[in-house]
Structures are given as C-alpha cells and as structure tokens.
Scaffold this active site. Sequence first.
Site, PDB file in Angstrom:
ATOM      1  CB  CYS A 165       3.067  40.987  33.747  1.00 32.59           C
ATOM      2  SG  CYS A 165       4.659  39.846  32.577  1.00 32.59           S
ATOM      3  CG  PHE A 201       7.977  39.879  30.626  1.00 31.97           C
ATOM      4  CD1 PHE A 201       9.235  40.216  29.416  1.00 31.97           C
ATOM      5  CD2 PHE A 201       8.627  40.377  32.312  1.00 31.97           C
ATOM      6  CE1 PHE A 201      10.300  40.989  29.927  1.00 31.97           C
ATOM      7  CE2 PHE A 201       9.646  40.405  32.545  1.00 31.97           C
ATOM      8  CZ  PHE A 201      10.659  40.750  31.961  1.00 31.97           C
ATOM      9  CB  CYS A 202       1.262  39.516  30.316  1.00 35.02           C
ATOM     10  SG  CYS A 202       2.101  38.862  32.093  1.00 35.02           S
ATOM     11  CE1 TYR A 235       1.211  36.811  38.498  1.00 30.86           C
ATOM     12  CE2 TYR A 235       3.376  38.127  38.259  1.00 30.86           C
ATOM     13  CZ  TYR A 235       2.606  36.993  38.681  1.00 30.86           C
ATOM     14  OH  TYR A 235       3.161  35.946  39.948  1.00 30.86           O
TER      15      TYR A 235
HETATM   16  N1  LIG Z   1      11.156  35.744  30.230  1.00 30.32           N
HETATM   17  C1  LIG Z   1      10.853  35.651  30.979  1.00 30.32           C
HETATM   18  C2  LIG Z   1      10.034  36.455  32.141  1.00 30.32           C
HETATM   19  C3  LIG Z   1       9.107  36.777  33.076  1.00 30.32           C
HETATM   20  C4  LIG Z   1       9.188  36.799  34.769  1.00 30.32           C
HETATM   21  O1  LIG Z   1       9.773  37.250  34.629  1.00 30.32           O
HETATM   22  N2  LIG Z   1       7.253  37.477  34.053  1.00 30.32           N
HETATM   23  C5  LIG Z   1       6.910  37.627  36.044  1.00 30.32           C
HETATM   24  C6  LIG Z   1       6.223  38.611  36.354  1.00 30.32           C
HETATM   25  S1  LIG Z   1       5.973  39.943  34.864  1.00 30.32           S
HETATM   26  C7  LIG Z   1       6.959  36.715  36.892  1.00 30.32           C
HETATM   27  O2  LIG Z   1       6.844  35.608  36.705  1.00 30.32           O
HETATM   28  N3  LIG Z   1       7.874  36.481  37.978  1.00 30.32           N
HETATM   29  C8  LIG Z   1       7.787  35.617  39.285  1.00 30.32           C
HETATM   30  C9  LIG Z   1       6.725  35.868  39.965  1.00 30.32           C
HETATM   31  O3  LIG Z   1       6.066  36.582  39.941  1.00 30.32           O
HETATM   32  O4  LIG Z   1       6.890  35.021  40.743  1.00 30.32           O
HETATM   33  C10 LIG Z   1       9.134  36.323  29.776  1.00 30.32           C
HETATM   34  O5  LIG Z   1      10.083  36.765  29.037  1.00 30.32           O
HETATM   35  O6  LIG Z   1       8.958  35.979  29.818  1.00 30.32           O
END
Ligand SMILES: N[C@@H](CCC(=O)N[C@@H](CS)C(=O)NCC(=O)O)C(=O)O
Length: 321
Positions: free
Chosen positions: A102, A104-105, A99
Amino acid sequence: MRRVNGIALLGRTAAGIGGATRVSGATPQRLVQAATIGLCSNSNPLWFNRQSSGDRFGLSKPSVAAGGAKCFSTSVAQEVHSHVSADKFAPNDVVLYQYEACPFCNKVRAFLDYNNIPYKVMEVNPMSKKEIKWSDYKKVPILKVDDEQMVDSSDIIDKLFQRINPENSFVDSEEEKKWRQWVDDHLVHVLSPNIYRTPSEALESFDYITSHGNFSLSERLVAKYGGAAAMYFVSKKLKKRHNITDARAALYGAAETWVDALKGRQFLGGSTPNLADLAVFGVLRPIRHLKSGKEMVENTRIGEWYSRMEGAVGESARVNA
Ligand SMILES: N[C@@H](CCC(=O)N[C@@H](CS)C(=O)NCC(=O)O)C(=O)O
C-alpha cells in the site's frame, strides 16, 4: 458468499499497490476504487540491502534495545540531523498495521525508516482484516504508538513529526505542503494504470502483492491470477477516471514534474529530505523494481534523486522483518 469475498479480496489486494479507497464489496466499481491506491510494500530486496544510515535523531529505541532484535549504528546522518532532540520521543512500542504494497503504508514506513524509529509490522489480511478488528478505522495504515492509535498516513506523519520536534511548531512550507498533497491527489493515481497496464505487468504486480502480503495459500492463488486478470481490466477504467490516456506517459510525466520541482536541489528539503521527499519516495518504492518502476528510472531523470533518497532513508527500522 465465498466468491464475493474472494472478489473483494482482489480489490483490496489491488489497493495494496495503487489504491486509496475502501473496497469492501464485490462490484467492479469497488475494484476500481481499490486499484486507485496501488502498491503498499516495504520488503523489496533493495530495502534490506541498504547501508545503515545511523540513528539520525539519536532517538532511544527501547523496543529494539530491550529485545536486542536489531542494532543501529550512530554514524553518517546523525551529524546532519542531530538538531532533533534525542529524548523527546521514545515510545516503547510502535506497531504499523499495513498492507505490504500500500502506497500510504509505504509513506509511513519511509518516515519511520528515515527517522530510525523502530517499529513492528502487523500485516493485515485484506480479506478478513482480523488484525484490525480492534479498531473502528477500517483502512490501513494504522499506527499504534504505545496505546495511542493513529490513522491516515499524512496525519500519522504530522503527529510523529511533532513528537520528534516538540519545540518546533509544525509549519511545513507551502512548497512542502503542496507536494505532499500532489502525492495523494496525483501520484498515487498514476500507479495502478501502470502496474496493471498489460496482462504480464498485472501478473508481475500480483505476484509481488501476494508474495509479500498476508494471504492463506488458497487466497494467494486466487488473488494472484484472479486479481491480475481483474485489475488488468479495471486499470483501463482507472485511466479514464483520472484522465490518463497513456499510463507510462503519465508516470514519466509525474517523475519529470517531481524532478523539476527539485529545481536542482538534492532534495525538495534542500540538503536533507523533507516530508514531501519522503512521501514521493514512499509511494514509489513498491513499484521501483516492477517493470513500470524500472522503466520510469530508465526513461526519466528521477533515478539520481531516488538513489539519494535510498541512501538518506537507509535501512529499514522494522524490528520484526
Ligand atoms: N487517506 C488514507 C488512505 C488509506 C487507504 O485508502 N488505504 C487503503 C489501502 S492502500 C485501504 O485500507 N483501503 C480499504 C480496504 O482495503 O478495505 C491514508 O493516507 O492513509
């Protein structure tokens, strides 16, 4: 059903900027979880205006070279980073499923950009997630390096670091480890209460998210106004959850804490950024040009470090901008 999906979308959208938790349903709780993640983005205007800092690692870039999509100069920072072997890591195809807003991204993108690893971006629709249907992992970021799937931002970065530095067993210093953890445990949770702090800030954030994310036109309109309204209220809950009484004070406090951690050094890594520098920079980059980010820079000492990081990271290594 459509309504439920719409609300779920808003939650995931919000996650783009400050969240870390899966949001797959319509409950307020899930919206709260989503909003804890924050901004996931890489295409603020500044990103594209940076000077190229060169092919730091002398990595070959087959996908770029073959497609001719983008050229990299091999100048400035190559001297600094030339200790990294040129031909140890030369993937043909690197694709980041993400995203845009995001955090993390953004961490992963900061690493890829800093190391001039050319990558394509596949923007995931937060509602349908059809772009990642092929994967069992339902969050972003997901990085595909040739045929290998990597998930979780910190794991992805660890793996890439090891590939780039095969001769050095990956032992990040205690300090670096501690601050990388601080980013995930603390810094990301300060973002949402700030970017959704007032109705106008919530609208500004959703304008950013929806204009940079993968949304259909109708999703965009619903997400922008509905999401802003929802997240304004949800952010109040987030403050409580993370024991934040004053969102700005928490953001400024985090920025000052980080500057203190530098102990007068250019970067936590010394004369060059380490993985903690890249993590802090990555999660802050999407908010930098929102009201909260501007005020953070105006009211704390973080600006100089942030500018140094912009220079060090250089322009985006993304090849399908
Ligand atoms: N611990 C993971 C967390 C990743 C995360 O929570 N990503 C969120 C977006 S910022 C996500 O995909 N949430 C699930 C969703 O959108 O359904 C990391 O560091 O990559």
